[in-house]
Every structure is written in structure tokens, then in C-alpha cells.
Motif scaffolding. Structure first.
Motif, mmCIF file in Angstrom:
data_model
loop_
_atom_site.group_PDB
_atom_site.id
_atom_site.type_symbol
_atom_site.label_atom_id
_atom_site.label_comp_id
_atom_site.label_asym_id
_atom_site.label_seq_id
_atom_site.Cartn_x
_atom_site.Cartn_y
_atom_site.Cartn_z
ATOM 1 N N GLN A 137 -98.798 84.292 22.620
ATOM 2 C CA GLN A 137 -100.065 85.243 22.678
ATOM 3 C C GLN A 137 -99.818 86.814 22.846
ATOM 4 O OE1 GLN A 137 -102.614 84.682 26.118
ATOM 5 N NE2 GLN A 137 -104.570 84.382 24.806
ATOM 6 N N THR B 28 -97.816 74.038 26.419
ATOM 7 C CA THR B 28 -98.389 75.568 26.729
ATOM 8 C C THR B 28 -98.033 75.863 28.167
ATOM 9 O OG1 THR B 28 -100.599 74.946 27.169
ATOM 10 C CG2 THR B 28 -100.013 75.601 24.905
ATOM 11 N N ARG C 256 -99.068 85.745 30.013
ATOM 12 C CA ARG C 256 -99.075 85.517 28.564
ATOM 13 C C ARG C 256 -98.873 84.084 28.118
ATOM 14 N NH1 ARG C 256 -97.788 89.552 24.810
ATOM 15 N NH2 ARG C 256 -96.575 90.849 26.417
ATOM 16 N N ARG D 294 -94.906 80.236 19.258
ATOM 17 C CA ARG D 294 -95.991 80.964 19.415
ATOM 18 C C ARG D 294 -96.223 81.663 20.655
ATOM 19 N NH1 ARG D 294 -99.053 77.109 18.071
ATOM 20 N NH2 ARG D 294 -98.526 77.248 15.667
ATOM 21 N N ASN E 248 -103.656 88.073 29.727
ATOM 22 C CA ASN E 248 -104.539 87.895 30.404
ATOM 23 C C ASN E 248 -104.971 88.792 31.388
ATOM 24 O OD1 ASN E 248 -106.517 86.472 32.226
ATOM 25 N ND2 ASN E 248 -106.245 84.562 31.055
#
Length: 496
Positions: free
Chosen positions: A326, A288, A336, A324, A330
Motif C-alpha cells: 500500500q 495481507t 502499511r 503488493r 494508515n
């Protein structure tokens, strides 16, 4: 007599020094002229016989390269993140008790469905035996209800009806005699009443026996069969509850993976839902990253990127796929979160990729794949749409007011080295007589020995990449090509 002789010697000494200095200057001038041409030391071209000036061929050489043919370095946006397992689970049992067996240790590879640990279940085995007995009794009762009364039971009921009929007939005869005697004044009232009561009681018993016989002949009622079936289902549910408790008394691997931690050993008393093991799913592993919003706008699902683990660079990175993103930004970090799946090649074993979990990683996003708002602003803030180009950092020349410039070699039209050289461009010639001109540029970014610049430099123009310290605007020189000029069209140049 001595004074005049000293004066003569002094003049001779100074004359010798003057001639030596003049000779030194002449020699230096000759060397510079031979190296850089007569223009370097301010010598004018020699007049021809007809009185016109003859331009001599310049002896100063510079190396040039076509702007659009310069290959820029492969640059990356780099973002730090963490390597994680695709699934990371803490395994526990819903029932508490004494641990009887823990079959795995840290680092063991397990398959989905493997039993990893269990607690003592002696009490559940006893409950299972009791539930089995209740099921057997309920099944027998249901079978009896479904089959109905036996033939012998019906025959016995018929015999009872006949028996009550005979007794009722005898009682009725006694009652008739008592009533006849009573009408003639013989016999007592008590005898009459007893005979009448016995007759009525036997009649009622006869009717009851007939009703029971009719019920037996009709068979078992459907309601009774349904009740027997419900009791059987209740017994089976109790047995299934025992099976659930047995299942909750062991830990089964939910997926293929590796045991990350073992928290208890055999003999330990654990409570319900208390973690005993931690399992990480087998590769591929994930990572991530927090990516700025202006860069994430250029990314989409299934994009192919590169990810390196630890302090490795892009040359040691692994291919990865965006799986994936988001949806929201934020609000604090203005980034992101994206998640990628590392596609380890054949040289990376599964155990090695599992060892990456928990390490820091670097996401390498090619600079050519994104164009940040800052780069756009630097390249186009003057309202002119210009294609940035790469140039060697050594080709940059410091301009005025802290700006930067590059030297461009243009064909020298006042040269008479050949009739064709004055009427042609730089394309297609190995060497050319050129005139140097300055072009202001903006430095967008630098990468090692290369710099990305934006300015009034066309892609087909020749940039001086070597010898910039020996020339200046207006100086004539001989251009030596670094590589052949490109013949791309204007549309291809803009696309590149």
C-alpha cells in the motif's frame, strides 16, 4: 574438694571446643585454597629465598569466547494477518427467472469456462427463431436489390411503352378529325374537348412508361441497396441481443477455482444480478498484513519472506513473496498494508492451501533484515557508533544503578608463567592467565538464553561466558576457550 575438680573439668571442656573450631576453620580454608587459590582466603604469596614475592598460578578457571564469534539466534518480527484468495467472486446472472440447473456444490473444483448454472430460456429460443426469420427476409431483399430488375421485367416495361404509343397515336388521329370538323362547323364542342383530353392523357402515360423503362434499364439505386443492407444489420442485431440474453441466463466460471458456497437450488426464482454461487481462485493463495512504517521501509516488491498459517511457528512456515504494498500509511494504526503470495512447496496440496483461506497467518520478517528506529536509538543514543553483539544471557552481570555489565578477560602482564605469555594476546592459546575487567553494556533485546547488547566491547575481545559468579574485576584466572579466536579484519568485523 569438689569445687576445684568441677572447675578443672569445665576448663578442659572449653579448651577441647576451641581446638575443634580452630581445626574446622583451618580445614575449610585449606579446601577453599585448593579450589580457588590462596587469594580467595586472603593469603599472601609466599616470599622467595631472595625476598621477592612469587605469584603462584591461579587455580580458578573461566570459560571465554571471542565476542564476534558468538552466533546469535534467528529472530523475527512477527505480524498477524489473514489468508485470502487471490480472487474471490460472487457469481450471478443479469436476467432473472427460474433456475433450471445448478451443476456444482461446495468444494467442487472447476475450470475456467465451465457452465455452473442456468435458468429457463424457452422464451429466448422463440425470440431467436423470430430473429432468424427476419434475418432471412432482409438477406433476400438485399440480394434482390443488389441483382437489379429481371430481364422479363424490362421487356414488360418496353411493351407498355409501345402500347401507350399506339394508344396515343390513335387518340391523336381522332383529335385531328374533331378539330377539322369543328373548323367547318360540324361536330360539337364536347366531342372536340374529349378527343383533346384523351390525347393529352395518353401522352402522359407514354412518358411515365418510358421513365419506368429507363429506371429499370439503369438498375437499382445505391441508396436502395444501402437501405436493404441496413435492414439486414438491424435483423442481425436483434438476433445478437437474443444471444446476449442467452449468455446472461447462465453462469460460467471466470477462472480456475473452487466453489465456496451455493446459495440456491434448482426451481428457485431469482432476480437479476442476484448471487447464486461464490468461487475462490485456485492457489497460490495470498495473505495481507499491517506492518509498521519503520519496518516496511526495509521491504520491497518481490522480497522473500516466511508466512505460517494458524498457530504454527517459523519452522512450519511457507515461503512467500511480496507482490503488493500500500503506498500510504494508515493514519490511525500507523501501519502499511502489504500483500504476499504464498509459494506452497510440493508437500502442500492445492486443496490444503485452499483450506487456509480465511485463517489467521503470521508474517515472519527476519530481524537481521530490518533495523528499527528503536534499536538504532538504543544502540547509538550516546553518539558512539558501536556494533551490537550477541552474548549468553548468563554472561550478563548486574552493574550499578540497574545497568548491566559483562566480564572481559584481558592478558595478565604481571604473570611469570612464561616469558611468552606476558607478551602475547589471548589469540591462539588454549588456556591463558588473564585479568578480569568489567565493561558496561546496554541490553537491546533478549531472545531466550541470548541477549543483544551494545557497549565498549570490541569484537576481538574475550567475554567470560561461564564462571562469572566466581570472579570480579581485577581477579586473575585461567581462561579456557569456548571456540577458537577469530582472525577477521576490522572491516570484516564491522560488516559482520
Amino acid at each position: 574438694m569438689n569445687a576445684p575438680s568441677h572447675s578443672i573439668q569445665r576448663r578442659s571442656f572449653w579448651n577441647a571446643r576451641s581446638f575443634g573450631a580452630i581445626a574446622f576453620v583451618v580445614v575449610i580454608g585449606a579446601v577453599l585454597s585448593a579450589a580457588f587459590g590462596p587469594g580467595v582466603i586472603g593469603l599472601d604469596p609466599a616470599p622467595a629465598d631472595d625476598g621477592s614475592m612469587v605469584l603462584e598460578a591461579p587455580r580458578l578457571h573461566v570459560r571465554v569466547v571471542q565476542a564476534q564469534s558468538i552466533e546469535g539466534p534467528e529472530l523475527f518480527h512477527r505480524y498477524r494477518g489473514d489468508v485470502i484468495a487471490r480472487r474471490d467472486s460472487s457469481l450471478a446472472m443479469r436476467r432473472g427467472g427460474r433456475l433450471q440447473d445448478v451443476a456444482v456444490h461446495e468444494g467442487d473444483l472447476v475450470k475456467r469456462g465451465d457452465v455452473l448454472a442456468r435458468i429457463d430460456v424457452a422464451d429466448l429460443h422463440a425470440a431467436a427463431a423470430s430473429a432468424d426469420a427476419e434475418i432471412a427476409a432482409a438477406e433476400a431483399a438485399l440480394e434482390e436489390a443488389t441483382a437489379g430488375p429481371r430481364y422479363q421485367t424490362i421487356r414488360a416495361a418496353e411493351a407498355r411503352v409501345q402500347q401507350f404509343e399506339a394508344q396515343w397515336t390513335a387518340a391523336k388521329n381522332r383529335f385531328e378529325r374533331q378539330r377539322s370538323l369543328r373548323s367547318r362547323g360540324a361536330g360539337t364542342q364536347q366531342e372536340y374537348d374529349d378527343a383533346k383530353f384523351a390525347t393529352d392523357a395518353l401522352a402522359a402515360n407514354q412518358m411515365s412508361a418510358k421513365a419506368e423503362l429507363d429506371e429499370l434499364k439503369e438498375g437499382t439505386r445505391q441508396e436502395q441497396i444501402a437501405a436493404a443492407r441496413a435492414r439486414l444489420q438491424l435483423a442481425k442485431a436483434a438476433r445478437q441481443r437474443v444471444e446476449v440474453d442467452l449468455s446472461d441466463s447462465q453462469i460460467v466460471a471466470p477462472f480456475d477455482g473452487v466453489i465456496a458456497s451455493r446459495l440456491f437450488d434448482e426451481g428457485s426464482i431469482i432476480g437479476p444480478n442476484q448471487p447464486v454461487l461464490r468461487i475462490l481462485e485456485s492457489p497460490p493463495v495470498h495473505a495481507t498484513f499491517g506492518v509498521p512504517a519503520d519496518v516496511s521501509d526495509f521491504l520491497k516488491l518481490n522480497d522473500r519472506l516466511r508466512v505460517s498459517v494458524g498457530e504454527a511457528g517459523p519452522d512450519e512456515s511457507q515461503p512467500a513473496r511480496v507482490i503488493r504494498m500500500q503506498p500510504q500509511i494508515n493514519p490511525v494504526t500507523r501501519t502499511r498494508v502489504i500483500e504476499v503470495e504464498l509459494e506452497a512447496d510440493d508437500t502442500v496440496a492445492a486443496a490444503e492451501s485452499i483450506g487456509w483461506i480465511g485463517k489467521t497467518s503470521t508474517l515472519w520478517v527476519p530481524w537481521a533484515k530490518t533495523r528499527t528506529q528503536q534499536d538504532d536509538w538504543i544502540a547509538h543514543n550516546d553518539g558512539v557508533d558501536r556494533v551490537p553483539i550477541w552474548v549468553p544471557t548468563s554472561a550478563l552481570v548486574r552493574g550499578v544503578r540497574g545497568l548491566w555489565s559483562v566480564y572481559v578477560a584481558e592478558p595478565s602482564l604481571d604473570s611469570d608463567l612464561g616469558a611468552d605469555s606476558a607478551n602475547t594476546t589471548l589469540d591462539g592459546n588454549d588456556t591463558n592467565v588473564v585479568a578480569i575487567s568489567r565493561r558496561d553494556v546496554k541490553v537491546i533485546r533478549t531472545a531466550g538464553q541470548m541477549s543483544l547488547v551494545s557497549g565498549s566491547v570490541a569484537g576481538t575481545e574475550a567475554i567470560v561466558v561461564e564462571g562469572t559468579q566466581r570472579v570480579g574485576p581485577g581477579v586473575r584466572a585461567v581462561a579456557v576457550w569456548e571456540s577458537e579466536a577469530s582472525s577477521l579484519s576490522s572491516q570484516e568485523t564491522a560488516a559482520r
